[in-house]
Motif scaffolding. Structure first.
Motif, PDB file in Angstrom:
ATOM      1  N   LEU A 143     -18.739  15.677 -16.895  1.00 42.56           N
ATOM      2  CA  LEU A 143     -20.028  15.423 -16.275  1.00 42.56           C
ATOM      3  C   LEU A 143     -21.072  14.994 -17.308  1.00 42.56           C
ATOM      4  O   LEU A 143     -20.932  15.261 -18.499  1.00 42.56           O
ATOM      5  N   GLY A 144     -22.124  14.346 -16.822  1.00 41.95           N
ATOM      6  CA  GLY A 144     -23.213  13.902 -17.696  1.00 41.95           C
ATOM      7  C   GLY A 144     -24.108  15.048 -18.105  1.00 41.95           C
ATOM      8  O   GLY A 144     -23.978  16.182 -17.627  1.00 41.95           O
ATOM      9  N   ARG A 145     -25.078  14.751 -18.955  1.00 38.22           N
ATOM     10  CA  ARG A 145     -25.916  15.807 -19.513  1.00 38.22           C
ATOM     11  C   ARG A 145     -26.888  16.406 -18.498  1.00 38.22           C
ATOM     12  O   ARG A 145     -27.489  17.454 -18.760  1.00 38.22           O
ATOM     13  N   ASN A 146     -27.055  15.763 -17.341  1.00 34.50           N
ATOM     14  CA  ASN A 146     -27.936  16.344 -16.329  1.00 34.50           C
ATOM     15  C   ASN A 146     -27.196  17.286 -15.378  1.00 34.50           C
ATOM     16  O   ASN A 146     -27.725  17.676 -14.339  1.00 34.50           O
ATOM     17  N   TYR A 147     -25.964  17.673 -15.754  1.00 32.34           N
ATOM     18  CA  TYR A 147     -25.209  18.675 -15.002  1.00 32.34           C
ATOM     19  C   TYR A 147     -24.906  19.846 -15.929  1.00 32.34           C
ATOM     20  O   TYR A 147     -24.290  19.672 -16.988  1.00 32.34           O
ATOM     21  N   VAL A 148     -25.350  21.035 -15.543  1.00 36.68           N
ATOM     22  CA  VAL A 148     -25.144  22.225 -16.372  1.00 36.68           C
ATOM     23  C   VAL A 148     -24.424  23.283 -15.550  1.00 36.68           C
ATOM     24  O   VAL A 148     -24.894  23.668 -14.470  1.00 36.68           O
ATOM     25  N   ARG A 149     -23.296  23.731 -16.076  1.00 31.14           N
ATOM     26  CA  ARG A 149     -22.463  24.711 -15.381  1.00 31.14           C
ATOM     27  C   ARG A 149     -22.806  26.136 -15.805  1.00 31.14           C
ATOM     28  O   ARG A 149     -23.038  26.415 -16.970  1.00 31.14           O
ATOM     29  N   PHE A 150     -22.842  27.023 -14.837  1.00 29.27           N
ATOM     30  CA  PHE A 150     -22.892  28.457 -15.067  1.00 29.27           C
ATOM     31  C   PHE A 150     -21.642  29.057 -14.421  1.00 29.27           C
ATOM     32  O   PHE A 150     -21.086  28.490 -13.481  1.00 29.27           O
ATOM     33  N   ASP A 151     -21.202  30.199 -14.890  1.00 28.23           N
ATOM     34  CA  ASP A 151     -20.027  30.823 -14.269  1.00 28.23           C
ATOM     35  C   ASP A 151     -20.329  31.294 -12.857  1.00 28.23           C
ATOM     36  O   ASP A 151     -19.438  31.318 -12.000  1.00 28.23           O
ATOM     37  N   ASN A 152     -21.570  31.674 -12.613  1.00 30.64           N
ATOM     38  CA  ASN A 152     -21.974  32.110 -11.276  1.00 30.64           C
ATOM     39  C   ASN A 152     -23.495  32.211 -11.250  1.00 30.64           C
ATOM     40  O   ASN A 152     -24.155  32.151 -12.287  1.00 30.64           O
ATOM     41  N   PHE A 153     -24.024  32.384 -10.049  1.00 27.45           N
ATOM     42  CA  PHE A 153     -25.446  32.670  -9.868  1.00 27.45           C
ATOM     43  C   PHE A 153     -25.585  34.049  -9.234  1.00 27.45           C
ATOM     44  O   PHE A 153     -26.329  34.250  -8.270  1.00 27.45           O
ATOM     45  N   GLN A 154     -24.846  34.979  -9.759  1.00 26.51           N
ATOM     46  CA  GLN A 154     -24.708  36.281  -9.116  1.00 26.51           C
ATOM     47  C   GLN A 154     -25.975  37.113  -9.254  1.00 26.51           C
ATOM     48  O   GLN A 154     -26.501  37.297 -10.347  1.00 26.51           O
ATOM     49  N   ARG A 155     -26.454  37.609  -8.121  1.00 28.25           N
ATOM     50  CA  ARG A 155     -27.607  38.498  -8.118  1.00 28.25           C
ATOM     51  C   ARG A 155     -27.153  39.932  -8.394  1.00 28.25           C
ATOM     52  O   ARG A 155     -25.971  40.253  -8.260  1.00 28.25           O
ATOM     53  N   GLY A 159     -15.744  31.070   0.599  1.00 29.16           N
ATOM     54  CA  GLY A 159     -17.109  30.693   0.251  1.00 29.16           C
ATOM     55  C   GLY A 159     -17.342  30.862  -1.238  1.00 29.16           C
ATOM     56  O   GLY A 159     -16.787  31.767  -1.871  1.00 29.16           O
ATOM     57  N   ILE A 160     -18.179  30.018  -1.812  1.00 26.87           N
ATOM     58  CA  ILE A 160     -18.316  29.988  -3.264  1.00 26.87           C
ATOM     59  C   ILE A 160     -18.859  31.287  -3.830  1.00 26.87           C
ATOM     60  O   ILE A 160     -18.454  31.729  -4.914  1.00 26.87           O
ATOM     61  N   ASN A 161     -19.758  31.960  -3.101  1.00 25.32           N
ATOM     62  CA  ASN A 161     -20.288  33.217  -3.620  1.00 25.32           C
ATOM     63  C   ASN A 161     -19.201  34.279  -3.717  1.00 25.32           C
ATOM     64  O   ASN A 161     -19.078  34.969  -4.730  1.00 25.32           O
ATOM     65  N   THR A 162     -18.389  34.412  -2.678  1.00 26.28           N
ATOM     66  CA  THR A 162     -17.320  35.407  -2.713  1.00 26.28           C
ATOM     67  C   THR A 162     -16.286  35.067  -3.776  1.00 26.28           C
ATOM     68  O   THR A 162     -15.780  35.952  -4.478  1.00 26.28           O
ATOM     69  N   VAL A 163     -15.971  33.794  -3.925  1.00 22.78           N
ATOM     70  CA  VAL A 163     -14.988  33.378  -4.934  1.00 22.78           C
ATOM     71  C   VAL A 163     -15.483  33.709  -6.338  1.00 22.78           C
ATOM     72  O   VAL A 163     -14.769  34.324  -7.139  1.00 22.78           O
ATOM     73  N   THR A 164     -16.715  33.325  -6.662  1.00 20.17           N
ATOM     74  CA  THR A 164     -17.216  33.565  -8.014  1.00 20.17           C
ATOM     75  C   THR A 164     -17.435  35.057  -8.271  1.00 20.17           C
ATOM     76  O   THR A 164     -17.181  35.550  -9.376  1.00 20.17           O
ATOM     77  N   GLU A 165     -17.862  35.780  -7.263  1.00 17.25           N
ATOM     78  CA  GLU A 165     -18.077  37.217  -7.428  1.00 17.25           C
ATOM     79  C   GLU A 165     -16.756  37.970  -7.567  1.00 17.25           C
ATOM     80  O   GLU A 165     -16.649  38.919  -8.358  1.00 17.25           O
ATOM     81  N   SER A 166     -15.738  37.550  -6.837  1.00 17.15           N
ATOM     82  CA  SER A 166     -14.419  38.196  -6.958  1.00 17.15           C
ATOM     83  C   SER A 166     -13.828  37.952  -8.338  1.00 17.15           C
ATOM     84  O   SER A 166     -13.218  38.850  -8.935  1.00 17.15           O
ATOM     85  N   LEU A 167     -13.991  36.749  -8.870  1.00 13.54           N
ATOM     86  CA  LEU A 167     -13.502  36.475 -10.219  1.00 13.54           C
ATOM     87  C   LEU A 167     -14.302  37.251 -11.264  1.00 13.54           C
ATOM     88  O   LEU A 167     -13.754  37.675 -12.284  1.00 13.54           O
ATOM     89  N   TYR A 168     -15.577  37.438 -11.021  1.00 11.05           N
ATOM     90  CA  TYR A 168     -16.408  38.229 -11.930  1.00 11.05           C
ATOM     91  C   TYR A 168     -15.819  39.631 -12.111  1.00 11.05           C
ATOM     92  O   TYR A 168     -15.805  40.177 -13.215  1.00 11.05           O
ATOM     93  N   PHE A 169     -15.304  40.186 -11.017  1.00 12.60           N
ATOM     94  CA  PHE A 169     -14.715  41.524 -11.067  1.00 12.60           C
ATOM     95  C   PHE A 169     -13.192  41.497 -11.242  1.00 12.60           C
ATOM     96  O   PHE A 169     -12.551  42.547 -11.231  1.00 12.60           O
ATOM     97  N   GLY A 170     -12.611  40.291 -11.408  1.00 17.04           N
ATOM     98  CA  GLY A 170     -11.188  40.181 -11.675  1.00 17.04           C
ATOM     99  C   GLY A 170     -10.297  40.515 -10.499  1.00 17.04           C
ATOM    100  O   GLY A 170      -9.212  41.090 -10.679  1.00 17.04           O
ATOM    101  N   ARG A 171     -10.708  40.130  -9.293  1.00 10.60           N
ATOM    102  CA  ARG A 171      -9.931  40.471  -8.102  1.00 10.60           C
ATOM    103  C   ARG A 171      -9.138  39.256  -7.589  1.00 10.60           C
ATOM    104  O   ARG A 171      -9.697  38.160  -7.446  1.00 10.60           O
ATOM    105  N   PRO A 172      -7.855  39.431  -7.273  1.00 12.98           N
ATOM    106  CA  PRO A 172      -7.075  38.334  -6.678  1.00 12.98           C
ATOM    107  C   PRO A 172      -7.541  38.080  -5.251  1.00 12.98           C
ATOM    108  O   PRO A 172      -8.106  38.979  -4.605  1.00 12.98           O
ATOM    109  N   MET A 173      -7.300  36.870  -4.769  1.00  8.56           N
ATOM    110  CA  MET A 173      -7.806  36.494  -3.445  1.00  8.56           C
ATOM    111  C   MET A 173      -6.752  35.830  -2.574  1.00  8.56           C
ATOM    112  O   MET A 173      -5.949  35.031  -3.056  1.00  8.56           O
TER     113      MET A 173
END
Length: 426
Positions: free
Chosen positions: A226-238, A328-342
């Motif tokens: 991706l170009g420089r105007n795209y910045v990745r984070f692992d999640n936006f977890q609250r 859904g992306i929130n559940t996917v990223t949050e499950s990986l945050y806690f290391g859970r298989p899906m």
């Protein structure tokens, strides 16, 4: 210098929750976060210390779910069959954009933010015309964020290791379906005084700094950088410090692994399918915590289950051994945050992409939410619970994500962008 950051999200859980994650980090770093919101969301946002400005709007979560049921987007049709319904979907979001544009045209002069964070599906001319630096926050998967011929098309559920000819066919079909809606939307945008949009696109990607939450282990940067105007984070977890959860004693006393089953706030409205899946899971020797959704009163859980309309997901995930999700992306990223298989059982939209990516990368199993058999679902549960090598891999991912804490860098990014937008956008 403290920033005043205006958030303009779609008023649904899947969009507001990632924005809350970003906003709470900004507040912790000394900035102000203001959301456009309605009466449904105002008290929920206040619990995080987030300011709001009034936005007359209905509850998109409830209305949107019913609308998508009526359109057939929530249902057992295939991704390509649902993509043919995108014309009606595009028309809805066009009307939504026109409404939001009118609202913001009146609000922006009074709010005077330093930067605007939008989480929308289409451009808002009032934001463009304001001249205020704008960040596009993507609470969808990276394929939806940017259509790139080197990768599968968003919403298709096609594998990155699959046949590019299928990518092309799906992409072209979607363009054909949306063509007239795009032309009408582009005419409106130009009529508002903005430059024409890129063909087939309902926004101008090059005009914004884009931020998205997707773990490195799942991202597509290996096949399309991706170009420089795209910045990745692992999640936006609250964080949900004001919410706690303990496994109910009756469920805690039962044998078996503990599994979390959630189809989010949209997909669970299909009560018939929820009943079918609950009947299958009732035959499992394991225990289930179920997020039942808005129609929770219309079906009953089995003896090996406990559930409620909604549960504090971030408090539940550390306690469970496996997650059954719509993808859904929130559940996917949050499950990986806690290391859970899906087990990912997508129902519509970007869920297909997330489910396929989890499957391709070996972090879970993709099943058909409507057609999977009892044998398939119960076997998938057994397979994932017994996969020790996968548990070790997920523990490593979890450790990396938690150690990196990429969201902590969001304030510095926004400060830098406001001070020097040309660093990111030509």
């Amino acid at each position: 210098m403290p920033l005043k950051v205006l958030f303009v999200p779609i008023l649904g859980d899947g969009h507001i929750n990632p924005c809350i994650g970003i906003a709470t980090q900004l507040i912790a770093d000394g900035h102000r976060a203001v959301f456009t919101a309605n009466d449904v969301w105002r008290p929920k946002l206040a619990a995080y210390g987030i300011e709001t400005v009034e936005l007359a709007n209905s509850n998109v979560t409830d209305d949107g779910a019913q609308r998508m049921m009526s359109l057939g987007i929530i249902g057992g049709a295939s991704p390509i069959e649902k993509a043919r319904l995108e014309s009606g979907h595009a028309e809805f979001w066009t009307k939504h954009a026109q409404y939001m544009d009118t609202q913001l045209a009146g609000l922006l002069p009074a709010i005077r933010p330093n930067v605007i964070v939008v989480d929308q599906l289409v451009t808002l001319p009032s934001v463009v015309l304001s001249g205020i630096p704008c960040v596009w926050c993507w609470s969808a998967d990276p394929l939806v964020m940017l259509d790139d011929e080197r990768a599968p098309p968003g919403l298709s559920g096609l594998s990155a290791a699959g046949d590019p000819r299928l990518w092309h066919e799906f992409r072209q079909m979607v363009r054909d379906v949306k063509r007239e809606k795009w032309r009408a939307f582009n005419d409106w945008v130009v009529g508002r005084g903005c430059e024409p949009l890129p063909e087939h696109c309902f926004y101008s990607p090059s005009r914004y700094l884009h931020i998205y939450g997707y773990p490195l282990e799942l991202d597509y940067q290996d096949i399309r950088p991706l170009g420089r105007n795209y910045v990745r984070f692992d999640n936006f977890q609250r964080t949900e410090r004001h919410m706690t959860f303990a496994v109910p004693p009756d469920l805690a006393a039962k044998p078996g692994a503990l599994i979390y089953f959630s189809f989010g706030s949209f997909c669970a409205v299909d009560v018939q399918n929820m009943r079918r899946l609950i009947a299958i899971l009732a035959k499992s020797p394991h225990r289930f915590i179920v997020s039942m959704g808005p129609k929770h009163k219309e079906y009953t859980l089995a003896d090996n289950m406990w559930g409620a309309k909604s549960v504090p997901q971030l408090s539940v995930l550390p306690l469970v051994d496996l997650v059954i999700t719509h993808g859904g992306i929130n559940t996917v990223t949050e499950s990986l945050y806690f290391g859970r298989p899906m087990i990912a059982m997508p129902v519509f939209g970007e869920q297909y992409d997330n489910a396929q990516r989890l499957h391709d990368k070996g972090f879970g199993i993709r099943l058909d939410a409507y057609k999977c058999s009892e044998e398939e679902l119960l076997a998938a549960i057994k397979t994932l619970l017994n996969d020790k090598a996968l548990a070790e891999r997920l523990a490593e991912v979890s450790q990396r994500v938690q150690t990196d804490n990429s969201l902590a860098k969001v304030s510095q990014l926004l400060e830098d962008f406001v001070q020097n937008p040309r660093k990111y956008i030509d």
